[in-house]
Design a protein around this motif. Structure first.
Motif, PDB file in Angstrom:
ATOM      1  N   LEU A 172      11.035   2.048  15.943  1.00  0.00           N
ATOM      2  CA  LEU A 172      12.271   2.382  15.231  1.00  0.00           C
ATOM      3  C   LEU A 172      12.151   3.743  14.546  1.00  0.00           C
ATOM      4  O   LEU A 172      13.099   4.514  14.507  1.00  0.00           O
ATOM      5  CB  LEU A 172      12.588   1.320  14.181  1.00  0.00           C
ATOM      6  CG  LEU A 172      13.050  -0.047  14.662  1.00  0.00           C
ATOM      7  CD1 LEU A 172      13.154  -1.005  13.487  1.00  0.00           C
ATOM      8  CD2 LEU A 172      14.370   0.055  15.385  1.00  0.00           C
ATOM      9  N   ALA A 173      10.978   4.036  14.010  1.00  0.00           N
ATOM     10  CA  ALA A 173      10.763   5.294  13.297  1.00  0.00           C
ATOM     11  C   ALA A 173      10.741   6.493  14.237  1.00  0.00           C
ATOM     12  O   ALA A 173      10.978   7.624  13.802  1.00  0.00           O
ATOM     13  CB  ALA A 173       9.462   5.231  12.504  1.00  0.00           C
ATOM     14  N   LEU A 174      10.469   6.271  15.521  1.00  0.00           N
ATOM     15  CA  LEU A 174      10.423   7.389  16.477  1.00  0.00           C
ATOM     16  C   LEU A 174      11.755   8.131  16.574  1.00  0.00           C
ATOM     17  O   LEU A 174      11.785   9.290  16.940  1.00  0.00           O
ATOM     18  CB  LEU A 174      10.018   6.892  17.869  1.00  0.00           C
ATOM     19  CG  LEU A 174       8.533   6.697  18.091  1.00  0.00           C
ATOM     20  CD1 LEU A 174       8.290   6.128  19.476  1.00  0.00           C
ATOM     21  CD2 LEU A 174       7.774   7.989  17.913  1.00  0.00           C
ATOM     22  N   VAL A 175      12.848   7.469  16.247  1.00  0.00           N
ATOM     23  CA  VAL A 175      14.162   8.117  16.268  1.00  0.00           C
ATOM     24  C   VAL A 175      14.160   9.332  15.339  1.00  0.00           C
ATOM     25  O   VAL A 175      14.833  10.321  15.598  1.00  0.00           O
ATOM     26  CB  VAL A 175      15.254   7.107  15.835  1.00  0.00           C
ATOM     27  CG1 VAL A 175      16.601   7.770  15.701  1.00  0.00           C
ATOM     28  CG2 VAL A 175      15.301   5.949  16.801  1.00  0.00           C
ATOM     29  N   PHE A 176      13.357   9.280  14.290  1.00  0.00           N
ATOM     30  CA  PHE A 176      13.335  10.338  13.276  1.00  0.00           C
ATOM     31  C   PHE A 176      12.153  11.291  13.450  1.00  0.00           C
ATOM     32  O   PHE A 176      11.778  11.983  12.514  1.00  0.00           O
ATOM     33  CB  PHE A 176      13.276   9.703  11.882  1.00  0.00           C
ATOM     34  CG  PHE A 176      14.382   8.723  11.640  1.00  0.00           C
ATOM     35  CD1 PHE A 176      15.688   9.160  11.482  1.00  0.00           C
ATOM     36  CD2 PHE A 176      14.124   7.368  11.604  1.00  0.00           C
ATOM     37  CE1 PHE A 176      16.709   8.253  11.272  1.00  0.00           C
ATOM     38  CE2 PHE A 176      15.142   6.455  11.392  1.00  0.00           C
ATOM     39  CZ  PHE A 176      16.439   6.899  11.232  1.00  0.00           C
ATOM     40  N   GLU A 199       0.845  -1.188   0.000  1.00  0.00           N
ATOM     41  CA  GLU A 199       0.000   0.000   0.000  1.00  0.00           C
ATOM     42  C   GLU A 199       0.887   1.248   0.000  1.00  0.00           C
ATOM     43  O   GLU A 199       2.035   1.201   0.461  1.00  0.00           O
ATOM     44  CB  GLU A 199      -0.900   0.020   1.246  1.00  0.00           C
ATOM     45  CG  GLU A 199      -1.986  -1.024   1.236  1.00  0.00           C
ATOM     46  CD  GLU A 199      -1.568  -2.343   1.891  1.00  0.00           C
ATOM     47  OE1 GLU A 199      -0.388  -2.471   2.287  1.00  0.00           O
ATOM     48  OE2 GLU A 199      -2.413  -3.231   1.974  1.00  0.00           O
ATOM     49  N   PRO A 200       0.388   2.368  -0.518  1.00  0.00           N
ATOM     50  CA  PRO A 200       1.220   3.579  -0.601  1.00  0.00           C
ATOM     51  C   PRO A 200       1.821   4.000   0.739  1.00  0.00           C
ATOM     52  O   PRO A 200       2.981   4.423   0.794  1.00  0.00           O
ATOM     53  CB  PRO A 200       0.254   4.644  -1.126  1.00  0.00           C
ATOM     54  CG  PRO A 200      -0.791   3.877  -1.853  1.00  0.00           C
ATOM     55  CD  PRO A 200      -0.920   2.563  -1.136  1.00  0.00           C
ATOM     56  N   TYR A 201       1.056   3.886   1.826  1.00  0.00           N
ATOM     57  CA  TYR A 201       1.579   4.275   3.138  1.00  0.00           C
ATOM     58  C   TYR A 201       2.782   3.416   3.522  1.00  0.00           C
ATOM     59  O   TYR A 201       3.794   3.918   3.986  1.00  0.00           O
ATOM     60  CB  TYR A 201       0.481   4.161   4.195  1.00  0.00           C
ATOM     61  CG  TYR A 201       0.977   4.400   5.588  1.00  0.00           C
ATOM     62  CD1 TYR A 201       1.266   5.687   6.015  1.00  0.00           C
ATOM     63  CD2 TYR A 201       1.189   3.353   6.467  1.00  0.00           C
ATOM     64  CE1 TYR A 201       1.745   5.925   7.295  1.00  0.00           C
ATOM     65  CE2 TYR A 201       1.661   3.574   7.738  1.00  0.00           C
ATOM     66  CZ  TYR A 201       1.935   4.860   8.150  1.00  0.00           C
ATOM     67  OH  TYR A 201       2.416   5.095   9.405  1.00  0.00           O
ATOM     68  N   ALA A 202       2.692   2.108   3.313  1.00  0.00           N
ATOM     69  CA  ALA A 202       3.794   1.206   3.654  1.00  0.00           C
ATOM     70  C   ALA A 202       5.003   1.488   2.776  1.00  0.00           C
ATOM     71  O   ALA A 202       6.144   1.488   3.264  1.00  0.00           O
ATOM     72  CB  ALA A 202       3.352  -0.246   3.521  1.00  0.00           C
ATOM     73  N   TYR A 220       8.810  13.241   8.730  1.00  0.00           N
ATOM     74  CA  TYR A 220       8.177  12.279   9.640  1.00  0.00           C
ATOM     75  C   TYR A 220       6.681  12.572   9.734  1.00  0.00           C
ATOM     76  O   TYR A 220       6.259  13.708   9.813  1.00  0.00           O
ATOM     77  CB  TYR A 220       8.819  12.371  11.022  1.00  0.00           C
ATOM     78  CG  TYR A 220       8.277  11.372  12.015  1.00  0.00           C
ATOM     79  CD1 TYR A 220       8.710  10.059  11.996  1.00  0.00           C
ATOM     80  CD2 TYR A 220       7.340  11.749  12.965  1.00  0.00           C
ATOM     81  CE1 TYR A 220       8.233   9.131  12.899  1.00  0.00           C
ATOM     82  CE2 TYR A 220       6.854  10.830  13.867  1.00  0.00           C
ATOM     83  CZ  TYR A 220       7.296   9.522  13.839  1.00  0.00           C
ATOM     84  OH  TYR A 220       6.808   8.613  14.736  1.00  0.00           O
ATOM     85  N   CYS A 221       5.879  11.524   9.715  1.00  0.00           N
ATOM     86  CA  CYS A 221       4.419  11.665   9.744  1.00  0.00           C
ATOM     87  C   CYS A 221       3.899  11.301  11.128  1.00  0.00           C
ATOM     88  O   CYS A 221       4.271  10.286  11.698  1.00  0.00           O
ATOM     89  CB  CYS A 221       3.830  10.720   8.682  1.00  0.00           C
ATOM     90  SG  CYS A 221       2.059  10.743   8.595  1.00  0.00           S
ATOM     91  N   GLY A 232      10.477   3.457   2.378  1.00  0.00           N
ATOM     92  CA  GLY A 232      11.465   4.322   1.728  1.00  0.00           C
ATOM     93  C   GLY A 232      12.063   5.332   2.699  1.00  0.00           C
ATOM     94  O   GLY A 232      13.272   5.595   2.681  1.00  0.00           O
ATOM     95  N   PHE A 233      11.218   5.908   3.571  1.00  0.00           N
ATOM     96  CA  PHE A 233      11.669   6.864   4.585  1.00  0.00           C
ATOM     97  C   PHE A 233      12.712   6.218   5.496  1.00  0.00           C
ATOM     98  O   PHE A 233      13.780   6.776   5.740  1.00  0.00           O
ATOM     99  CB  PHE A 233      10.456   7.336   5.399  1.00  0.00           C
ATOM    100  CG  PHE A 233      10.785   8.237   6.552  1.00  0.00           C
ATOM    101  CD1 PHE A 233      10.955   9.595   6.358  1.00  0.00           C
ATOM    102  CD2 PHE A 233      10.908   7.729   7.836  1.00  0.00           C
ATOM    103  CE1 PHE A 233      11.244  10.437   7.428  1.00  0.00           C
ATOM    104  CE2 PHE A 233      11.194   8.543   8.902  1.00  0.00           C
ATOM    105  CZ  PHE A 233      11.370   9.907   8.698  1.00  0.00           C
ATOM    106  N   LEU A 234      12.411   5.000   5.984  1.00  0.00           N
ATOM    107  CA  LEU A 234      13.316   4.327   6.909  1.00  0.00           C
ATOM    108  C   LEU A 234      14.596   3.852   6.230  1.00  0.00           C
ATOM    109  O   LEU A 234      15.691   4.010   6.779  1.00  0.00           O
ATOM    110  CB  LEU A 234      12.600   3.147   7.578  1.00  0.00           C
ATOM    111  CG  LEU A 234      11.455   3.518   8.508  1.00  0.00           C
ATOM    112  CD1 LEU A 234      10.753   2.262   9.000  1.00  0.00           C
ATOM    113  CD2 LEU A 234      11.951   4.355   9.681  1.00  0.00           C
TER     114      LEU A 234
END
Length: 131
Positions: free
Chosen positions: A88-92, A5-8, A98-99, A13-15
């Motif tokens: 893991l994404a919270l680091v960013f 899905e686009p969100y995933a 970041y969304c 890609g962000f990570l």
């Protein structure tokens, strides 16, 4: 051609563009994959099995072979990004790309029900926040 899905795809890609080797190794253990979930659909005196495909986590979204859920709304398998990936994404979180919806408390089941919904949270979420 996107696999998820686009969100995933966006989050992946962000990570991937920001992780070092240790972060990448941790992400590999929780990489996304397409997962089928079988459920029963009933109506008009008929009951038939149906399937929904969703993006799940290799580690967290395990469904035993032959499992069938009572209905679409009873599919209680975590979607990707799982809570581990969201942590893991919270680091960013200070990154301009970041969304807010990537916070761990926003994780949902395949059926769309949130894991940790507060009474004050609106569901489904309103975008942009605060409206």
């Amino acid at each position: 051609m996107p696999r998820f899905e686009p969100y995933a795809e966006t989050l992946l890609g962000f990570l991937l563009s920001r992780f070092d080797e240790a972060g990448f190794a941790s992400l590999v253990d929780h990489e996304p994959k397409r997962v089928p979930a079988w459920y029963f659909e009933s109506g008009g005196g008929r009951v038939e099995p149906r399937m929904v495909m969703f993006t799940g986590c290799v580690t967290c979204s395990r469904i035993d072979p032959g499992s069938e859920f009572a209905s679409y709304f009873h599919i209680n398998v975590e979607r990707w990004p799982c809570l581990h990936v969201r942590r893991l994404a919270l680091v960013f979180r200070d990154d301009p790309d970041y969304c807010r919806e990537r916070r761990p408390k926003g994780a949902v089941h395949v059926s769309g029900r949130p894991f940790c919904q507060e009474d004050s949270d609106t569901w489904p979420p309103v975008w942009p926040p605060g409206m």
